[in-house]
Design an enzyme around this catalytic site. Structure first.
Site, short mmCIF file in Angstrom:
data_model
loop_
_atom_site.label_atom_id
_atom_site.label_comp_id
_atom_site.label_asym_id
_atom_site.label_seq_id
_atom_site.Cartn_x
_atom_site.Cartn_y
_atom_site.Cartn_z
N ASP A 169 0.96 -1.15 0.13
CA ASP A 169 0.09 -0.12 -0.12
C ASP A 169 0.83 1.33 -0.07
O ASP A 169 2.03 1.04 0.16
CB ASP A 169 -0.87 0.13 1.26
CG ASP A 169 -1.74 1.24 1.39
OD1 ASP A 169 -2.44 1.38 0.44
OD2 ASP A 169 -1.90 1.78 2.34
N ASP A 171 0.04 5.18 1.16
CA ASP A 171 -0.36 6.17 2.17
C ASP A 171 -0.51 5.23 3.69
O ASP A 171 -1.10 4.26 3.66
CB ASP A 171 -1.50 6.99 1.98
CG ASP A 171 -1.17 7.93 0.75
OD1 ASP A 171 -0.74 8.97 0.66
OD2 ASP A 171 -1.94 7.32 -0.31
N ASP A 178 -1.63 -0.90 5.73
CA ASP A 178 -1.87 -0.16 7.12
C ASP A 178 -3.50 -0.14 7.41
O ASP A 178 -3.88 0.40 8.47
CB ASP A 178 -1.34 1.22 7.37
CG ASP A 178 -2.04 2.16 6.49
OD1 ASP A 178 -2.24 1.86 5.22
OD2 ASP A 178 -2.57 3.21 6.86
#
Length: 212
Positions: A12, A14, A166
């Site tokens: 991922d 961000d 996240d």
């Protein structure tokens, strides 16, 4: 389970590779000022990130207030402030050089063009063979399609790969695609109750989990 068992890493963006909260907050607040909406604090913006730009705008200004032109204007503003404060988390650059680009991919819900510009601006675009954005295909995470396409482009089998992110969108996407999953608790999201195979409490732990 050992991180060395996995040849391919899918990231991922961000909250996983880069900390972009300050620039996203700045851009949302510049648009909020234009629209006459209340200014947002970084902690609140952190909780809004992870499901793409459209959801971000709806969460920032209220779903009932959403207009498509708000999205376009936000993307214009954000493109101007994409790299004001955004940088890689500690240890990320060191991690990326341990793997050949042919084994690495970015799979994000961020728009593709902004993703390319951000990676290029941080001088890490060449570290990834594959970059997939939230608008690259008909589905975005948590749907498995973006990961399936990334695996196909890498020439990788799902069992050889781990999705590192996240947010529960990353974990659910990885599970559905058949990859291992690593949750980065230092990032912006939460597991949504999904049990990850690996846990990184800070970004530098990824170096230990996946030493290359």
């Amino acid at each position: 389970m050992n991180g060395m068992d996995y040849k391919y890493l899918l990231f991922d963006l961000d909250g996983t590779l880069v900390d972009s909260v300050a620039d996203l907050t700045l851009s949302l607040n510049l648009l909020a000022k234009e629209l006459g909406y209340q200014q947002l604090k970084p902690d609140r913006v952190r909780d809004m990130i992870g499901d793409g730009a459209t959801k971000l705008i709806k969460r920032a200004y209220g779903e009932e207030n959403y207009k498509r032109e708000y999205l376009f204007r936000f993307l214009e503003i954000y493109a101007e402030h994409l790299l004001d404060h955004t940088d890689c988390y500690p240890g990320i650059r060191e991690l990326l050089v341990r793997y050949p680009a042919e084994q690495l991919a970015v799979v994000t819900n961020k728009p593709y063009q902004l993703t390319i510009e951000l990676l290029a601006g941080l001088n890490i675009l060449d570290k990834f063979k594959v970059v997939i954005g939230g608008d690259s295909f008909s589905e975005k995470k948590p749907h498995p399609l973006p990961l399936q396409e990334a695996l196909k482009a890498l020439g990788a089998k799902a069992k050889e790969a781990v999705m590192i992110g996240d947010h529960h969108t990353d974990l659910n996407s990885g599970r559905a695609a058949g990859t291992a999953i690593c949750f980065c608790s230092y990032g912006l999201g939460n597991t949504g109750g999904v049990e990850p195979d690996f846990l990184a409490k800070n970004s530098e732990e990824l170096l230990q989990l996946f030493p290359g």
